[in-house]
Design a protein around this motif. Structure first.
Motif, PDB file in Angstrom:
ATOM      1  N   ALA A 219       0.839  -1.195   0.000  1.00 23.34           N
ATOM      2  CA  ALA A 219       0.000   0.000   0.000  1.00 23.34           C
ATOM      3  C   ALA A 219       0.874   1.245   0.000  1.00 23.34           C
ATOM      4  O   ALA A 219       1.999   1.237   0.509  1.00 23.34           O
ATOM      5  CB  ALA A 219      -0.911   0.009   1.225  1.00 23.34           C
TER       6      ALA A 219
ATOM      7  N   ASN B 265      -6.689  -2.890   1.695  1.00 28.29           N
ATOM      8  CA  ASN B 265      -6.150  -4.131   1.125  1.00 28.29           C
ATOM      9  C   ASN B 265      -6.149  -5.265   2.144  1.00 28.29           C
ATOM     10  O   ASN B 265      -6.578  -6.390   1.849  1.00 28.29           O
ATOM     11  CB  ASN B 265      -4.724  -3.899   0.618  1.00 28.29           C
ATOM     12  CG  ASN B 265      -4.665  -2.991  -0.586  1.00 28.29           C
ATOM     13  OD1 ASN B 265      -5.694  -2.712  -1.217  1.00 28.29           O
ATOM     14  ND2 ASN B 265      -3.482  -2.507  -0.933  1.00 28.29           N
TER      15      ASN B 265
ATOM     16  N   ASP C 166      -4.748   4.430   4.386  1.00 27.59           N
ATOM     17  CA  ASP C 166      -6.080   4.065   3.894  1.00 27.59           C
ATOM     18  C   ASP C 166      -6.006   2.864   2.961  1.00 27.59           C
ATOM     19  O   ASP C 166      -6.836   1.946   3.045  1.00 27.59           O
ATOM     20  CB  ASP C 166      -6.719   5.250   3.176  1.00 27.59           C
ATOM     21  CG  ASP C 166      -7.186   6.331   4.137  1.00 27.59           C
ATOM     22  OD1 ASP C 166      -7.397   6.016   5.322  1.00 27.59           O
ATOM     23  OD2 ASP C 166      -7.334   7.480   3.691  1.00 27.59           O
ATOM     24  N   GLU C 167      -5.022   2.888   2.084  1.00 30.40           N
ATOM     25  CA  GLU C 167      -4.881   1.772   1.136  1.00 30.40           C
ATOM     26  C   GLU C 167      -4.474   0.493   1.857  1.00 30.40           C
ATOM     27  O   GLU C 167      -4.944  -0.604   1.521  1.00 30.40           O
ATOM     28  CB  GLU C 167      -3.845   2.127   0.067  1.00 30.40           C
ATOM     29  CG  GLU C 167      -3.743   1.084  -1.053  1.00 30.40           C
ATOM     30  CD  GLU C 167      -2.760   1.477  -2.133  1.00 30.40           C
ATOM     31  OE1 GLU C 167      -2.419   0.610  -2.967  1.00 30.40           O
ATOM     32  OE2 GLU C 167      -2.316   2.646  -2.141  1.00 30.40           O
TER      33      GLU C 167
END
Length: 647
Positions: A235, A244, A239-240
């Motif tokens: 990531a 994930n 947030d990512e």
């Protein structure tokens, strides 16, 4: 929560990259260190770290710890007992060495073997401790020890810079195992420099002892500390990362619960005419009957192999009638889905141990699994992994915390509900008689729901019913009037979280103070000797109460016919906020006294700036609890009482 220890300064801090660090050697103490009887840098300290070092190397898969501690007072000798935690199968401890140096320079080496014990278990792992006691520790001694922990895979460290005692010098070093390492500094001075070319290095000096305050947040949430974790390219942002990792976890949950396999089981549990709530209650009740190995024991690999049992899906958990807290929580979710409910899993942080940080991209922050089920169109939270947790409630450690949950569209980071004082209710009632010999006797009845009932039920799982009854009596006695003794009749039911937990007790003993023809009685029987909370007039950390709840007392005391109530205390009503309040009322007629007391705690987190007002509230509550009831004794009865005392 904000910076908690903003005013604490590290006098020398540098976080830079240096070549890989070699192992520490024994250090010859200076004459000044040997002669130390106190430490101006830490007035009144029982002991201080002269030097502390932690190193980690994920390439070599090893960590080392090296420490030198000066013992200044008797209670500082406790630091001669060294405890080394580790995860069985994942880690091992070796190379334990130590020595004690007396103030005259005499050296006593450690020659024994460390002891070992299990402290926790779950998810196929056991949390273990090894430990040893340094030899011949005296006031004035310097103790010096080292050990190494080896481990599998990569294991980035968490450095907690503040220890229970003052640290003169400390050195931390870490060599990462590969790329993608992320550094997170919580509450570290802004001038700290970070460089990750050949390893991370931190040297600090004059580190104050960690703050030991009543009802403080977990240690992992306050004080200076540095955390490392790996991103490994999964990531580009927090947030990512959580999106994930959450998606991967959610797929695993959905595969594991396999509701199709559970439909025949559900058909045996529910009836066609059941309402949705009846269906879900029956499923929840059935799950609660299974053996929860986190409260008993997990089977060894040899036992599982001999029984040819494997748990690949939650259907296997049902077949074997046992599982750990995570497996049982997921079984409940699977059964609910098989019954037609919309049910989600959520991984949460245990707020008794940690405070979730979204910016710390580390899935290991999440400790436990809870369930969210739509019931009557409303999302309701359940905690089936905590044995005997009431239907539709969470264990207090899973309230007001955060984690990752499933949703219709995927997953999201969110919080669990804030606790309410309605979740836990403790009703304490007493019918007491003070007889003509001025001896007290009668009955007490304590009825508990929510967190209070759950804690005693889970204690009984981990010990036994008899030990739990004794501990319950011991928990009540210190606050009761001096001279009163209790005998418990029963405590139960201990195996059913859906009904109140009840404890009837018998009371006897002496009570009150007689002066001539007057008798002074404690007006609050259950809180007569309770000490005021938050004695300190200063505070560095926020106040973080564990549980919300309500305590309700109703007491009736019948006095001898020759006694009469002369004056009643003034009623008290206090409110810190709508969710934190207290009231106590008193009633009396001739020789019958009654009082009612209510304390409601629905707010659990208070900023440091609010401490003074919070302390004032609890001080006033305690003062109200200490008021006295004044009783007049007829002269003849006073004389009889004196003759009785003289016999």
């Amino acid at each position: 929560m904000g910076r908690v220890l903003r005013t604490v300064a590290l006098l020398a801090v540098g976080l830079v990259a240096i070549p890989a660090f070699g192992g520490a050697k024994w250090t010859q103490p200076t004459p000044e260190e040997l002669k130390m009887t106190s430490d101006p840098a830490a007035p009144g300290a029982s002991a201080v770290y002269l030097f502390l070092e932690e190193t980690g190397d994920d390439i070599k898969h090893e960590r080392t710890c090296y420490a030198r501690i000066k013992i200044l007072k008797d209670d500082g000798k406790q630091y001669g007992d060294v405890v080394m935690p580790y995860w069985q199968k994942e880690e091992s401890i070796r190379g334990v060495e130590g020595r004690t140096i007396h103030s005259d320079g005499t050296v006593i080496p450690f020659t024994g073997k460390p002891w070992q014990r299990e402290v926790a278990k779950g998810f196929g792992l056991r949390r273990m401790e090894k430990g040893f006691s340094m030899p011949g520790v005296q006031v004035g001694s310097i103790i010096e020890y080292r050990y190494m922990t080896t481990y599998d895979d990569w294991w980035p460290p968490h450095w907690y810079l503040q220890q229970p005692i003052f640290v003169h010098e400390a050195h931390y070093h870490f060599v990462p195992g590969g790329g993608g390492l992320v550094f997170s500094a919580r509450f570290v001075p802004p001038n700290a420099q970070v460089n990750d070319k050949k390893g991370w290095d931190l040297r600090v000096s004059n580190v104050p002892a960690e703050v030991d305050e009543e009802d403080a947040p977990p240690r992992t949430a306050i004080g200076y500390h540095v955390l490392f974790y790996y991103m490994n390219g999964v990531a580009a942002s927090a947030d990512e990362y959580w999106a994930n990792q959450g998606a991967s976890w959610s797929r695993g949950v959905n595969d594991y619960v396999a509701p199709v396999q559970l439909k025949p089981i559900v058909a045996q549990l529910i009836a066609p005419g059941d309402s949705d709530e009846q269906k879900l209650r029956k499923i929840y009740s059935a799950v609660m009957t299974l053996e929860n190995t986190d409260f008993t024991r997990e089977r060894s690999e040899e036992e599982i192999k001999a029984e040819k049992q494997k748990i690949n899906t939650v259907a296997d958990v049902w077949t074997q009638k046992r599982g750990n807290r995570q497996q049982i929580a997921l079984l409940f979710i699977g059964l609910a889905r098989a019954a037609g409910f919309t049910a989600y899993a959520m991984r949460v942080t245990d707020r008794d141990e940690n405070v979730f940080s979204k910016n710390q991209t580390d899935w290991d922050q999440l400790d436990d699994t809870i369930a969210i089920v739509k019931l009557g169109g409303i999302e309701t939270y359940f905690d089936p992994g905590d044995r005997y947790c009431t239907f539709g409630q969470l264990h207090w450690k899973h309230t007001f915390t955060a984690g990752v949950r499933q949703t219709d569209k995927g997953t999201e980071v969110t919080e669990t509900p804030y606790p309410s004082y309605a979740d836990t209710d403790v009703k304490r009632s007493a019918g007491l008689t003070l007889d003509s010999d001025w001896q007290l006797h009668g009955e007490i009845r304590v009825v508990m729901t929510g967190a209070e009932a759950l804690s005693w039920r889970q204690e009984a799982l981990l010990t036994d019913a008899e030990a739990t009854r004794k501990d319950f009596v011991d928990s009540l006695t210190p606050a009761l009037p001096s001279g009163v003794s209790l005998q418990i009749t029963s405590l139960g039911p201990l195996d059913n979280g859906e009904v109140p937990l009840t404890a009837p007790l018998s009371v006897e003993g002496a009570i009150g103070t007689r002066t001539g023809h007057r008798l002074f009685l404690p007006a609050s029987f259950f809180e007569a000797r309770t000490k005021a909370r938050f004695a300190s007039d200063t505070r560095e950390s926020p106040v973080y109460l564990h549980e919300a709840g309500t305590i309700e007392d109703d007491v009736k005391i019948t006095l001898p016919p020759a006694a009469a109530i002369e004056s009643l205390p003034q009623p008290g009503a206090l409110a810190f906020s709508e969710r934190l309040n207290f009231d106590e009322t008193y009633h009396g007629k001739q020789n019958v006294y009654q009082y009612s007391r209510r304390e409601k705690v629905g707010q659990i987190l208070f900023a440091t700036k609010d401490y003074s007002n919070l302390r004032d509230f609890f001080q006033k509550v305690n003062a109200q609890d200490q008021v006295q009831l004044l009783v007049t004794i007829a002269p003849a009865a006073t004389a009889a009482a004196g003759q009785a005392r003289g016999r």
